[in-house]
Design a protein around this motif. Sequence first.
Motif, PDB file in Angstrom:
ATOM      1  N   GLU A   1      -5.172   2.110   5.102  1.00  0.00           N
ATOM      2  CA  GLU A   1      -4.050   2.306   6.019  1.00  0.00           C
ATOM      3  C   GLU A   1      -2.696   2.224   5.326  1.00  0.00           C
ATOM      4  O   GLU A   1      -1.778   2.985   5.630  1.00  0.00           O
ATOM      5  N   THR A   2      -2.567   1.315   4.360  1.00  0.00           N
ATOM      6  CA  THR A   2      -1.264   1.090   3.737  1.00  0.00           C
ATOM      7  C   THR A   2      -1.066   1.855   2.435  1.00  0.00           C
ATOM      8  O   THR A   2       0.063   2.156   2.050  1.00  0.00           O
ATOM      9  N   GLN A   3      -2.165   2.172   1.720  1.00  0.00           N
ATOM     10  CA  GLN A   3      -2.050   2.813   0.416  1.00  0.00           C
ATOM     11  C   GLN A   3      -2.718   4.177   0.347  1.00  0.00           C
ATOM     12  O   GLN A   3      -2.750   4.805  -0.716  1.00  0.00           O
TER      13      GLN A   3
ATOM     14  N   ALA B   1      -6.305   2.154 -10.702  1.00  0.00           N
ATOM     15  CA  ALA B   1      -7.230   2.796  -9.769  1.00  0.00           C
ATOM     16  C   ALA B   1      -8.553   2.044  -9.703  1.00  0.00           C
ATOM     17  O   ALA B   1      -9.122   1.842  -8.618  1.00  0.00           O
ATOM     18  N   ILE B   2      -9.047   1.628 -10.869  1.00  0.00           N
ATOM     19  CA  ILE B   2     -10.300   0.869 -10.907  1.00  0.00           C
ATOM     20  C   ILE B   2     -10.111  -0.517 -10.305  1.00  0.00           C
ATOM     21  O   ILE B   2     -10.932  -0.997  -9.507  1.00  0.00           O
TER      22      ILE B   2
END
Length: 462
Positions: free
Chosen positions: A80-82, A57-58
Amino acid sequence: MSSIEEEIQTIDKNFPNLSQDFQIPTFKSLGLSTNESQITYLCGNSLGLMPTQTRKAINDELDAWSQRGVESHFSHPGSETQGKTNWMDIDLPCIPKLSPIVGSLDSEIAIMGSLTSNLNALMVAFYQPQGSKTKILFEKNSFPSDYYAIFNQIKLKNLDPLENIIQLEPKEGEYHLRTQDILDTIEANHKELALIMLPGIQYYTGQFFDIEKITKFAKKFNIIVGWDLAHAVGNVPLHLHDWNVDFATWCSYKYLNSGPGGISGIFIHEIHGKIDEDNYKPRLSGWWGNNSSKRFQMLEKFEPIEGALGFRQSNPSVIDVVSLNSSLDIFNKAGGIQKLRNKSILLTNLLEKLLKSTKYYISPKDSFTLNSNELKFTIITPESPLERGAQLSLLFFPRTNVEIGEPGIMDKIFSSLRNQGVIGDERRPDVIRLAPIPLYNSAKDVQKAVDSLVKAFEELEK
């Protein structure tokens, strides 16, 4: 198989933990030996373990910073993708995940600041002494930061702290407060009380205050009630909205596992967050609490967002927020705070049962008349599961003689536990706190801790 062994197996079978979702230190990583086995970590009440997914996440946000720089505020490369959130709204996805944990409306909480800075900001808004109502009620053995904040908030109002502080402390021969004594103190001083500021769970003893009952009683006298929930959020179910709490704040690096010094949060009951044109509750303010659609117009007119978001001051640290968010996802995976609480009660009850079965345990009542040379410990946390969270605080004897610098045995016990791979939390001069965390601890962890404690005592007896 003994009844204890059956109980341990039953707990671990019916309540599997999510230890695989956390990075658990090893004997080797702690520098204890070359053994790569995981240690027993019972210190989540001080600093929660790192969720495995936090690193990614970081790193995702570091990648966004490196790839798009400032444009990630409005156009995150993973939006958009993740499903990544643009930095302008990075804190907002945490809110619907956190509101069930604290029992609030989504509009009543905000992710912001640090615990003590938030406490000060909230007291600026809510501590408004008028006439004879100038005093603040809190507990004598509160965490020092709370005392410092309260003391100086009174000074900022040009009042004498020594004359405007009322402190609660346990009765002689007891280790924690009685709810009725708190209510009696409120009633006896209600004409002078402007604010009540208490911890949801007392950091030293682990006592879980009856937030609902205390708040409801104080409201009879129109007293503002705030809570420091540093040790309560993520530990016990809360219902801040239904309990009509005025305000609260908490840290997220303990039971919420957001990392050392992780971002804090606030609760503002909806009755205090309403905006009627230019009529709103005065507060410490900043541009992140202003009308978001006009934030970049740089107008010299403050239009606070309705609800808790209007109490925000600055844009939050992206790294801190995504660390918190990654942990909140695990709470959802675990089935929510009530399910975790059910397991927590079983783990803490088991810890208590095993501790009391050792020959070194002495009851709290008998500890006040204990022979000063006996090697013993007592539990200063309330016995009732309804009056405590995941923590038991152990007080060791002989006590430390602070005046002459003569050490007690706590330090030796603590060192032995660590060498055996059991990490608790020391509170000088004589207390060790052990906290089995339902997210990543098991009943076997509890048994390991008590076996290690007995061994530590046996080493002292040689």
